[in-house]
Scaffold this motif. Sequence first.
Motif, PDB file in Angstrom:
ATOM      1  N   THR A   1       0.833  -1.206   0.000  1.00  0.00           N
ATOM      2  CA  THR A   1       0.000   0.000   0.000  1.00  0.00           C
ATOM      3  C   THR A   1       0.866   1.255   0.000  1.00  0.00           C
ATOM      4  OG1 THR A   1      -1.760  -1.152   1.188  1.00  0.00           O
ATOM      5  CG2 THR A   1      -1.790   1.263   1.239  1.00  0.00           C
ATOM      6  N   GLU A   2       1.928   1.251   0.795  1.00  0.00           N
ATOM      7  CA  GLU A   2       2.822   2.409   0.855  1.00  0.00           C
ATOM      8  C   GLU A   2       3.551   2.620  -0.468  1.00  0.00           C
ATOM      9  OE1 GLU A   2       5.326   2.910   4.327  1.00  0.00           O
ATOM     10  OE2 GLU A   2       3.986   1.631   5.496  1.00  0.00           O
ATOM     11  N   LEU A   3       3.963   1.523  -1.100  1.00  0.00           N
ATOM     12  CA  LEU A   3       4.633   1.638  -2.399  1.00  0.00           C
ATOM     13  C   LEU A   3       3.684   2.209  -3.454  1.00  0.00           C
ATOM     14  CD1 LEU A   3       6.691  -1.680  -2.521  1.00  0.00           C
ATOM     15  CD2 LEU A   3       7.640   0.630  -2.646  1.00  0.00           C
ATOM     16  N   LYS A   4       2.440   1.714  -3.464  1.00  0.00           N
ATOM     17  CA  LYS A   4       1.446   2.223  -4.412  1.00  0.00           C
ATOM     18  C   LYS A   4       1.194   3.704  -4.173  1.00  0.00           C
ATOM     19  CE  LYS A   4      -1.039  -2.163  -4.946  1.00  0.00           C
ATOM     20  NZ  LYS A   4      -2.298  -2.904  -4.663  1.00  0.00           N
ATOM     21  N   SER A   5       1.092   4.092  -2.901  1.00  0.00           N
ATOM     22  CA  SER A   5       0.860   5.496  -2.564  1.00  0.00           C
ATOM     23  C   SER A   5       2.025   6.367  -3.006  1.00  0.00           C
ATOM     24  CB  SER A   5       0.637   5.630  -1.060  1.00  0.00           C
ATOM     25  OG  SER A   5       0.496   6.986  -0.684  1.00  0.00           O
ATOM     26  N   LEU A   6       3.223   5.876  -2.780  1.00  0.00           N
ATOM     27  CA  LEU A   6       4.422   6.620  -3.160  1.00  0.00           C
ATOM     28  C   LEU A   6       4.480   6.855  -4.660  1.00  0.00           C
ATOM     29  CD1 LEU A   6       7.288   7.740  -2.474  1.00  0.00           C
ATOM     30  CD2 LEU A   6       8.141   5.412  -2.807  1.00  0.00           C
ATOM     31  N   ILE A   7       4.189   5.814  -5.422  1.00  0.00           N
ATOM     32  CA  ILE A   7       4.274   5.912  -6.877  1.00  0.00           C
ATOM     33  C   ILE A   7       3.138   6.752  -7.443  1.00  0.00           C
ATOM     34  CG2 ILE A   7       4.081   4.548  -9.003  1.00  0.00           C
ATOM     35  CD1 ILE A   7       5.686   2.368  -7.586  1.00  0.00           C
ATOM     36  N   SER A   8       1.936   6.617  -6.851  1.00  0.00           N
ATOM     37  CA  SER A   8       0.785   7.368  -7.362  1.00  0.00           C
ATOM     38  C   SER A   8       0.892   8.862  -7.083  1.00  0.00           C
ATOM     39  CB  SER A   8      -0.521   6.826  -6.761  1.00  0.00           C
ATOM     40  OG  SER A   8      -0.534   7.024  -5.362  1.00  0.00           O
ATOM     41  N   LYS A   9       1.535   9.218  -5.957  1.00  0.00           N
ATOM     42  CA  LYS A   9       1.672  10.627  -5.606  1.00  0.00           C
ATOM     43  C   LYS A   9       2.756  11.330  -6.403  1.00  0.00           C
ATOM     44  CE  LYS A   9       0.039  10.330  -0.811  1.00  0.00           C
ATOM     45  NZ  LYS A   9       0.432  10.453   0.618  1.00  0.00           N
ATOM     46  N   THR A  10       3.650  10.557  -6.941  1.00  0.00           N
ATOM     47  CA  THR A  10       4.791  11.130  -7.664  1.00  0.00           C
ATOM     48  C   THR A  10       4.720  10.707  -9.120  1.00  0.00           C
ATOM     49  OG1 THR A  10       6.078  10.824  -5.635  1.00  0.00           O
ATOM     50  CG2 THR A  10       7.296  11.387  -7.624  1.00  0.00           C
TER      51      THR A  10
ATOM     52  N   ILE B   1       3.282  -6.056 -11.687  1.00  0.00           N
ATOM     53  CA  ILE B   1       1.903  -6.183 -12.144  1.00  0.00           C
ATOM     54  C   ILE B   1       0.980  -5.248 -11.381  1.00  0.00           C
ATOM     55  CG2 ILE B   1      -0.055  -7.762 -12.302  1.00  0.00           C
ATOM     56  CD1 ILE B   1       1.988 -10.053 -12.617  1.00  0.00           C
ATOM     57  N   GLU B   2       1.152  -5.225 -10.057  1.00  0.00           N
ATOM     58  CA  GLU B   2       0.231  -4.459  -9.191  1.00  0.00           C
ATOM     59  C   GLU B   2       0.501  -2.952  -9.236  1.00  0.00           C
ATOM     60  OE1 GLU B   2      -0.123  -5.932  -5.260  1.00  0.00           O
ATOM     61  OE2 GLU B   2      -0.137  -8.044  -5.880  1.00  0.00           O
ATOM     62  N   LEU B   3       1.770  -2.582  -9.454  1.00  0.00           N
ATOM     63  CA  LEU B   3       2.113  -1.159  -9.428  1.00  0.00           C
ATOM     64  C   LEU B   3       2.088  -0.530 -10.820  1.00  0.00           C
ATOM     65  CD1 LEU B   3       5.092  -1.235  -6.877  1.00  0.00           C
ATOM     66  CD2 LEU B   3       2.673  -0.854  -6.426  1.00  0.00           C
TER      67      LEU B   3
ATOM     68  N   LEU C   1       6.253   9.360 -11.767  1.00  0.00           N
ATOM     69  CA  LEU C   1       7.473   8.609 -12.050  1.00  0.00           C
ATOM     70  C   LEU C   1       7.467   8.086 -13.484  1.00  0.00           C
ATOM     71  CD1 LEU C   1       7.796   6.441  -8.799  1.00  0.00           C
ATOM     72  CD2 LEU C   1       8.872   8.631  -9.289  1.00  0.00           C
ATOM     73  N   THR C   2       8.621   8.163 -14.095  1.00  0.00           N
ATOM     74  CA  THR C   2       8.784   7.557 -15.412  1.00  0.00           C
ATOM     75  C   THR C   2       8.951   6.049 -15.253  1.00  0.00           C
ATOM     76  OG1 THR C   2      11.194   7.722 -15.382  1.00  0.00           O
ATOM     77  CG2 THR C   2       9.963   9.644 -16.205  1.00  0.00           C
ATOM     78  N   LYS C   3       8.913   5.336 -16.369  1.00  0.00           N
ATOM     79  CA  LYS C   3       9.127   3.895 -16.327  1.00  0.00           C
ATOM     80  C   LYS C   3      10.491   3.580 -15.718  1.00  0.00           C
ATOM     81  CE  LYS C   3       9.179  -0.233 -19.241  1.00  0.00           C
ATOM     82  NZ  LYS C   3       9.060  -0.752 -20.618  1.00  0.00           N
ATOM     83  N   LYS C   4      11.487   4.404 -16.081  1.00  0.00           N
ATOM     84  CA  LYS C   4      12.832   4.210 -15.548  1.00  0.00           C
ATOM     85  C   LYS C   4      12.850   4.446 -14.037  1.00  0.00           C
ATOM     86  CE  LYS C   4      17.321   3.600 -15.855  1.00  0.00           C
ATOM     87  NZ  LYS C   4      17.881   2.274 -16.183  1.00  0.00           N
ATOM     88  N   ASP C   5      12.127   5.462 -13.567  1.00  0.00           N
ATOM     89  CA  ASP C   5      12.058   5.756 -12.132  1.00  0.00           C
ATOM     90  C   ASP C   5      11.457   4.578 -11.361  1.00  0.00           C
ATOM     91  OD1 ASP C   5      13.142   8.289 -12.434  1.00  0.00           O
ATOM     92  OD2 ASP C   5      11.176   9.238 -12.669  1.00  0.00           O
ATOM     93  N   LYS C   6      10.385   3.975 -11.930  1.00  0.00           N
ATOM     94  CA  LYS C   6       9.744   2.833 -11.271  1.00  0.00           C
ATOM     95  C   LYS C   6      10.706   1.649 -11.176  1.00  0.00           C
ATOM     96  CE  LYS C   6       4.964   3.961 -12.486  1.00  0.00           C
ATOM     97  NZ  LYS C   6       3.726   3.502 -13.160  1.00  0.00           N
ATOM     98  N   GLU C   7      11.518   1.476 -12.226  1.00  0.00           N
ATOM     99  CA  GLU C   7      12.505   0.394 -12.202  1.00  0.00           C
ATOM    100  C   GLU C   7      13.538   0.621 -11.098  1.00  0.00           C
ATOM    101  OE1 GLU C   7      14.189   0.204 -16.074  1.00  0.00           O
ATOM    102  OE2 GLU C   7      12.417  -0.718 -16.998  1.00  0.00           O
TER     103      GLU C   7
END
Length: 305
Positions: free
Chosen positions: A251-260, A303-305, A262-268
């Motif tokens: 949940t925290e990871l999803k929140s972090l990514i959704s609030k920011t 998959i989830e993020l 991020l490019t595909k490279k950033d997510k990697e």
Amino acid sequence: MENLYFKLTTIPQSEEVTGKELELYFKKYQETNKLEDLEQAKKDYYLNAGKNPLFGKIYSITIGYIYENEARISVLKGDERNIIQEFINLTYNDYFNKHQIAGWNFSFLLPFLRVRAKKNNIHQKLHKDCEDLNKKAWTISGLDLFDAWKGLGWYQSSLEEVAELTFGIETDFVDGKDVYSYFKQEKHEDLDNSSVSEIMALINVHKGIKGEDFIGSKSVDIKVLEEVKAVELPLLQRIFATKEITEKEKTELKSLISKTKLTKKDKEIVLDLVRASMADIDPNFGKVVNTKQIDEIINQLKIEL
């Protein structure tokens, strides 16, 4: 890898055992301890209840580590909940979470710690080296010096025996069956000195096994704890300490990514950081031992993020 050595001092959880607890104790140990009635069970309880976390509790946790060729030792005392919470907090801090936890006889230490944590409504994840559920002796990530010394031997040796008879290390232990008597007589300093002696023995038996010089110098801190609060670690530190990702971390990871944004490279990069945090490295061979588990989790996160 540096080690954080620890031991538990345990006593019966009830100073006046009665009712259902006494009945259950009698039922459990009637045959093995040859108890004829509840009166005998009560006497036996005060001698042996501290061996079982359902009937015993933690009087103190003593920790030790080596710093600049000196043993630094702390005896944690007070309310049992505060003692356990302080120990968990210490294992999670920036300094000790890089240490491998070591003790003598994990088959006693780890279940006792886990059960008493639950008894005190502490549901925080224990350090990965203290996890014993669904584990075998060879899958525990901490260092059990009892097993390290025993090897394939059939005999059971106590820490005191190995220290005194093999390495000539002087000890000053209070016998387990006498701990409650010392407690009732308020011989707290003797109990603390015994715990310090056991930690010094642990450290130097480990040194002896490795063929290294013993540690002679020590500093000791007796801490009587009050109102210890759980320390909430930052996300990556929590993953590093527990080596797992629960729904909370997801949940925290999803929140972090959704609030920011991020490019595909950033997510990697984020997932690479998670992968590095989860890596459980064998201290003897320097190899990541949970690669398959990490790959499965990272693929699911993709998959989830």
